[in-house]
Enzyme design. Structure first.
Site, PDB file in Angstrom:
ATOM      1  N   HIS A  43      -2.113   6.235   5.196  1.00  0.00           N
ATOM      2  CA  HIS A  43      -1.092   6.666   6.143  1.00  0.00           C
ATOM      3  C   HIS A  43      -0.372   7.891   5.595  1.00  0.00           C
ATOM      4  O   HIS A  43      -0.578   8.290   4.449  1.00  0.00           O
ATOM      5  CB  HIS A  43      -0.098   5.534   6.401  1.00  0.00           C
TER       6      HIS A  43
ATOM      7  N   GLU B 246       8.626  10.521   0.424  1.00  0.00           N
ATOM      8  CA  GLU B 246       8.757   9.094   0.111  1.00  0.00           C
ATOM      9  C   GLU B 246       9.015   8.898  -1.375  1.00  0.00           C
ATOM     10  O   GLU B 246       8.319   9.448  -2.213  1.00  0.00           O
ATOM     11  CB  GLU B 246       7.464   8.382   0.501  1.00  0.00           C
TER      12      GLU B 246
ATOM     13  N   HIS C 137      -1.811   8.773   1.855  1.00  0.00           N
ATOM     14  CA  HIS C 137      -1.853   7.930   0.662  1.00  0.00           C
ATOM     15  C   HIS C 137      -2.064   6.468   1.061  1.00  0.00           C
ATOM     16  O   HIS C 137      -1.825   6.090   2.210  1.00  0.00           O
ATOM     17  CB  HIS C 137      -0.581   8.077  -0.176  1.00  0.00           C
TER      18      HIS C 137
ATOM     19  N   GLU D 150       9.859   1.437  -0.452  1.00  0.00           N
ATOM     20  CA  GLU D 150       9.712   2.835  -0.040  1.00  0.00           C
ATOM     21  C   GLU D 150      11.050   3.296   0.527  1.00  0.00           C
ATOM     22  O   GLU D 150      11.636   2.607   1.359  1.00  0.00           O
ATOM     23  CB  GLU D 150       8.656   2.971   1.057  1.00  0.00           C
TER      24      GLU D 150
ATOM     25  N   HIS E 228       3.673  10.155   6.253  1.00  0.00           N
ATOM     26  CA  HIS E 228       5.003  10.123   6.854  1.00  0.00           C
ATOM     27  C   HIS E 228       5.346  11.518   7.373  1.00  0.00           C
ATOM     28  O   HIS E 228       5.469  12.454   6.579  1.00  0.00           O
ATOM     29  CB  HIS E 228       6.039   9.658   5.834  1.00  0.00           C
TER      30      HIS E 228
END
Length: 150
Positions: free
Chosen positions: A42, A49, A88, A102, A44
């Site tokens: 996935h 993060e 990642h 996270e 972001h």
């Protein structure tokens, strides 16, 4: 809190401005990845993060630019940083739960999973772009599982 998402692979608990209204600049997700489980590939789109590995052991792979990638074997009490939009995934490599926090400097937790992207893109386009068969595409999980059993 009740898990935001639960699968055979583990649980995700999200706290952000949607369910914790005073959190206007910080979002967080607590992952519990069961043995053999994996936080699927996935990225972001809205923030970098920060990861804090609370307990357990696992590996994390980050796909950087081009063909460059980084692979780490990590244990609890370690931390990692993943830049926004870098793909990642995390895999639990132990016989006990892996727990990762996270944290994001953003009002909402956002992620795009590989399976979610693939299953919401026309199959012909994905097959041509990735050079895979329609049968392979059909095997990707639907419903954005986030944590999958391996």
């Amino acid at each position: 809190m009740t898990p935001t998402r639960e699968t055979r692979g583990g649980t995700v608990r999200v706290a952000d401005s949607k369910n914790f209204t005073v959190s206007t600049t910080i979002a967080a997700a607590l992952l519990t990845i069961r043995p053999g489980g994996m936080r699927e590939m996935h990225w972001h789109p809205n923030a970098d993060e920060w990861q804090y590995w609370i307990k357990g052991k696992g590996t994390m792979t980050i796909f950087k630019h081009g063909s460059e990638c980084g692979h780490d074997g990590l244990q609890s009490w370690r931390h990692r940083y993943v830049k926004r939009n870098l793909g990642h995934y995390i895999k639990n490599t132990a016989n006990s739960d892996l727990q990762v926090l996270e944290v994001f400097r953003a009002p909402q937790f956002m992620d795009v999973s590989l399976s979610d992207w693939i299953t919401h893109t026309p199959p012909e386009l994905v097959a041509q772009h990735l050079n895979v068969s329609a049968e392979t595409i059909a095997k990707f999980p639907r419903g954005k599982p986030e944590i999958v059993p391996v």
